[in-house]
Design a protein around this motif. Structure first.
Motif, mmCIF file in Angstrom:
data_model
loop_
_atom_site.group_PDB
_atom_site.id
_atom_site.type_symbol
_atom_site.label_atom_id
_atom_site.label_comp_id
_atom_site.label_asym_id
_atom_site.label_seq_id
_atom_site.Cartn_x
_atom_site.Cartn_y
_atom_site.Cartn_z
ATOM 1 N N TRP A 107 -7.949 -7.017 -2.594
ATOM 2 C CA TRP A 107 -8.138 -7.375 -3.991
ATOM 3 C C TRP A 107 -9.077 -8.573 -3.982
ATOM 4 N N ASP A 151 -10.581 -2.414 -5.675
ATOM 5 C CA ASP A 151 -9.488 -2.887 -6.529
ATOM 6 C C ASP A 151 -10.048 -3.132 -7.933
ATOM 7 N N ILE A 152 -9.207 -3.636 -8.822
ATOM 8 C CA ILE A 152 -9.569 -3.715 -10.248
ATOM 9 C C ILE A 152 -10.905 -4.394 -10.551
ATOM 10 N N ILE A 195 -9.259 2.100 -7.708
ATOM 11 C CA ILE A 195 -7.916 2.017 -8.300
ATOM 12 C C ILE A 195 -8.001 2.465 -9.764
ATOM 13 N N TRP A 202 -3.216 -6.447 -16.430
ATOM 14 C CA TRP A 202 -4.482 -7.075 -15.997
ATOM 15 C C TRP A 202 -5.578 -7.078 -17.069
ATOM 16 N N ASP A 256 -2.135 2.738 -9.999
ATOM 17 C CA ASP A 256 -1.318 1.526 -9.882
ATOM 18 C C ASP A 256 -0.697 1.126 -11.225
ATOM 19 N N MET A 257 0.205 0.176 -11.145
ATOM 20 C CA MET A 257 0.852 -0.466 -12.305
ATOM 21 C C MET A 257 1.564 0.573 -13.175
ATOM 22 N N ARG A 268 1.676 4.009 -6.813
ATOM 23 C CA ARG A 268 2.682 3.003 -6.499
ATOM 24 C C ARG A 268 4.055 3.478 -6.991
ATOM 25 N N TRP A 301 1.925 4.398 -1.659
ATOM 26 C CA TRP A 301 1.982 3.238 -0.782
ATOM 27 C C TRP A 301 3.133 2.397 -1.289
ATOM 28 N N ASP A 341 3.599 -4.169 -3.067
ATOM 29 C CA ASP A 341 3.168 -5.523 -2.682
ATOM 30 C C ASP A 341 4.139 -6.188 -1.713
ATOM 31 N N PHE A 389 0.512 -7.705 2.129
ATOM 32 C CA PHE A 389 -0.280 -7.915 0.910
ATOM 33 C C PHE A 389 -0.225 -9.384 0.489
ATOM 34 N N HIS A 432 -4.499 -3.893 3.419
ATOM 35 C CA HIS A 432 -4.726 -4.357 2.042
ATOM 36 C C HIS A 432 -4.096 -5.732 1.863
HETATM 37 C C1 GLC Z 1 -0.914 -4.759 -7.865
HETATM 38 C C2 GLC Z 1 -1.047 -3.763 -6.723
HETATM 39 C C3 GLC Z 1 -1.967 -4.322 -5.671
HETATM 40 C C4 GLC Z 1 -3.320 -4.656 -6.296
HETATM 41 C C5 GLC Z 1 -3.147 -5.612 -7.465
HETATM 42 C C6 GLC Z 1 -4.443 -5.845 -8.223
HETATM 43 O O1 GLC Z 1 -0.267 -5.906 -7.446
HETATM 44 O O2 GLC Z 1 0.191 -3.418 -6.185
HETATM 45 O O3 GLC Z 1 -2.123 -3.404 -4.617
HETATM 46 O O4 GLC Z 1 -4.150 -5.236 -5.327
HETATM 47 O O5 GLC Z 1 -2.198 -5.084 -8.384
HETATM 48 O O6 GLC Z 1 -4.933 -4.668 -8.740
#
Ligand code: GLC
Length: 640
Positions: free
Chosen positions: A175, A203-204, A240, A277, A313-314, A409, A422, A425, A458, A483
């Motif tokens: 990330w 990642d995001i 992601i 996020w 994710d999320m 997730r 996976w 965190d 993580f 990661h």
């Molecule tokens: C969450 C995910 C993680 C990712 C982060 C930012 O915590 O589990 O893998 O890096 O969000 O997107």
């Protein structure tokens, strides 16, 4: 198939929804769900455990392979603190095996709300299962061995997801890779260090303001060419996708979702506003087939650019706060203002603010249109990540010709047909390496074959030795991804002193890929396990029953990962005579025949222990620069 009906009994309580977990319609049985006793007043299923009973299953949970002695709650939660005192992680895989070493049975609780499995926690010999809302399909499975129970269960819930072959390579994630240049540098430095890398995860930060299905054009100019440029180096980019859709005028996903009523709404019909996020978001109603189809098709923006892998994710869904609850908290704070608070009020004040995230009340504020039925979210909470991943998996069949890598997730039984998982965190802790080792067979029982943890950890800062030992275990996990979180110490393998050792390890993974894939495929096709506890094969071996840090991988090998800091070896229990291999690289290893029993086996920091079972063989490929160039035809064999 007909045989399966004689092995599975289904008992129905209340009015269960069709969750999509099972693929076979088992007729309902009447009477007691033996060997459980059902108490209608409390809605509890009780079984008195014998001293010798061991309990397996539940997939992604804390603690050991034998789940006895703790209480686990299926309630998908975005909680990064995977400590042994936790009851819930991100997943709900409600399948258990109870085995006394000779006789065994299985149970699957198909209920997508909160379900508690008290396995000797309240009362040491009593196993109780209780759902918050008892609309449950309760399956009791008969069989002669745990492996047979697993296969019967898996026939009930359908074949596991098979990823593309390249997804068995090595992935680098972090990330904080913000630009195409950052990613190019990762690729370049892996190359310089001569360490193979097959996937780089995005990642995001690749998105425009964390909006799903957008790519920031300044930081990733000419994205399509960039994807191609990486592919030419044998590297797949894996972006992601988060569950929450940013509320922003002019953003197509937001506007279409609002227009078509595809977001989760509250009782008054307005869409729930949560914050994750991207800031304020709406949650797509993945349980509504039309909304799911719509969201799934959005992945096309990225598959058209050449992307062939995603991580969802999320999708518990994680909620940092909701607008409604935030208002309530602010109102609550007002009451403290100007007051001379005592220490108990201080604690109350503190709790008020920390109640903002993932609050149970918030999960009761919104609804789904689940196949035409209005259902309050908390009653189907554990389906959300499953249906997001199903939406993607089903869309891929329409929008791309490629096989697509997909994992998530959050999960629930049934999602294993569409993607892997996976384990979320974790921390850069030695105890989390051990947790990863213990979780893998449980995930395999429940059908989540393509799975793995964040290698190296993580959260928190890793160290070179932890990373190396974790990579040594990760060599055998189907999902093999390094990661780490924003703000933690960099942990790409080229950052460390012992680059050569890491190169050797990743090459060893490539060498193992034909063995991994053959056995993985076998587990998919025959509804078996790729990674097993020793006790599942060595029935009748009292010692093997209790081994929790050695695993059987595929049909031929046992592994014994070193999981303690500063250890230069470990004790290993051999249920039978085996050939031990101590690998330093794919073509540099010692061989030794060890008799059944206990051994102290040296294994220096860069050495990996593999044990070949009698009459079996391990096939190895010659490593290549990347998975694409791996020759899977010409293999060398080490037999015993
Ligand atoms: C969450 C995910 C993680 C990712 C982060 C930012 O915590 O589990 O893998 O890096 O969000 O997107």
């Amino acid at each position: 198939m007909s045989d399966i009906y004689s092995k599975i009994k289904k008992y129905v309580y209340g009015s269960p929804l069709k969750t999509g977990a099972v693929v076979i319609d088992v007729p309902a049985s009447e009477g007691e769900p033996k060997p459980f006793e059902y108490d209608a007043a409390g809605g509890t299923f009780t079984y008195t455990m014998k001293d010798r009973d061991m309990v397996f299953g539940l997939g992604e949970t804390v603690r050991g392979i034998n789940k006895r002695g703790w209480r686990y709650t299926s309630n998908n939660s975005d909680d990064p603190h995977h400590e042994e005192t936790k009851e819930s992680l991100y997943a709900s895989q409600n399948f258990l095996i109870i085995d006394d070493g000779a006789k065994c049975f299985g149970v699957f609780v198909d209920n997508p709300g909160t379900v508690t499995f008290d396995i000797g926690y309240t009362s040491a010999s009593v196993l109780t299962i209780k759902a918050q809302y008892n609309d449950t399909d309760f399956y009791v499975i008969d069989g002669d061995s745990p492996l047979e129970l697993v296969t019967t269960f898996r026939k009930l819930v359908g074949k596991s997801y098979m990823p593309p072959v390249w997804a068995f390579g090595y992935g680098q994630s972090r990330w904080g890779y913000k630009t195409a240049e950052d990613i190019r540098e990762v690729a370049r430095r892996y190359k310089e260090a001569d360490i193979p890398v097959d996937m780089i995860y995005m990642d995001i930060d690749y998105m425009q303001d964390f909006k799903d299905f957008t790519v920031n054009p300044e930081r990733f100019p000419d994205f399509e060419n960039f994807v191609q440029e990486m592919k030419e180096q044998g590297i797949h980019l894996i972006p992601i996708i988060d569950a929450g859709v940013k509320i922003e005028d002019g953003y197509d996903v937001y506007e279409e979702g609002v227009k078509n009523g595809f977001f989760c709404a509250k009782e008054d019909g307005t869409n729930l506003v949560a914050a994750v996020w991207p800031g304020k978001v709406h949650f797509p109603d993945f349980l509504n087939p039309k909304a799911a189809e719509w969201f799934g098709r959005k992945y096309k923006v990225l598959t058209d650019a050449g992307i062939d892998g995603f991580w969802n994710d999320m999708n518990e869904p994680a909620i940092f706060y909701t607008e409604d609850h935030l208002k309530e908290v602010f109102d609550g704070i007002e009451e403290f203002k100007g007051k001379d608070i005592d220490i108990w009020e201080y604690f109350k004040f503190n709790d008020l603010v920390s109640s903002l995230s993932n609050n149970a009340e918030d999960y009761r504020r919104f609804y789904h249109n689940f196949n035409g039925v209005k259902v309050r979210h908390d009653k189907v909470h554990n389906l959300y990540g499953f249906y997001m991943t199903k939406a993607a998996g089903e869309a891929f069949k329409e929008i791309t010709d490629n096989d697509v890598l997909l994992f998530s997730r959050a999960s629930y039984t049934g999602m294993h047909r569409y993607g892997g998982v996976w384990t979320g965190d974790n921390f850069a802790w030695w105890s989390h390496l051990l947790l990863n080792i213990k979780m893998m067979p449980s995930l395999n029982m429940t059908g989540f074959l393509y799975s793995g943890a964040d290698i190296g950890g993580f959260n928190a800062n890793t160290t070179e030795d932890l990373m190396m030992r974790w990579v040594e275990f990760g060599l055998f996990t189907p999902l093999f991804r390094n990661h780490s979180a924003l703000g933690t110490r960099d942990q790409e393998l080229y950052r460390f002193e012992r680059k050569k050792d890491f190169k050797n390890l990743i090459e060893l993974r490539h060498a193992l890929v034909p063995y991994i894939i053959r056995n993985f495929r076998d587990a998919v096709e025959n509804d078996t396990m790729y990674i097993k506890p020793l006790s599942f094969e060595y029935r009748g071996d009292e010692r093997a029953r209790e081994v929790e840090d050695q695993l059987l991988v595929g049909d031929s090998i046992m592994i014994a990962p070193v999981h303690e800091q500063n250890a230069n070896g470990r004790y290993v229990y051999l249920p039978e005579k085996m050939k031990m291999l101590r690998f330093r690289s794919y073509n540099d290893y010692d061989e030794e025949i060890l008799e059944a029993g206990d051994h102290y086996v040296p294994a220096k920091l860069n050495e990996v222990l593999v044990f070949i079972r009698p009459g079996r063989k391990l096939e190895l490929a010659k490593p290549a620069r990347c998975m694409r160039d791996l020759d899977m035809e010409h293999l060398t064999e080490i037999a015993f």
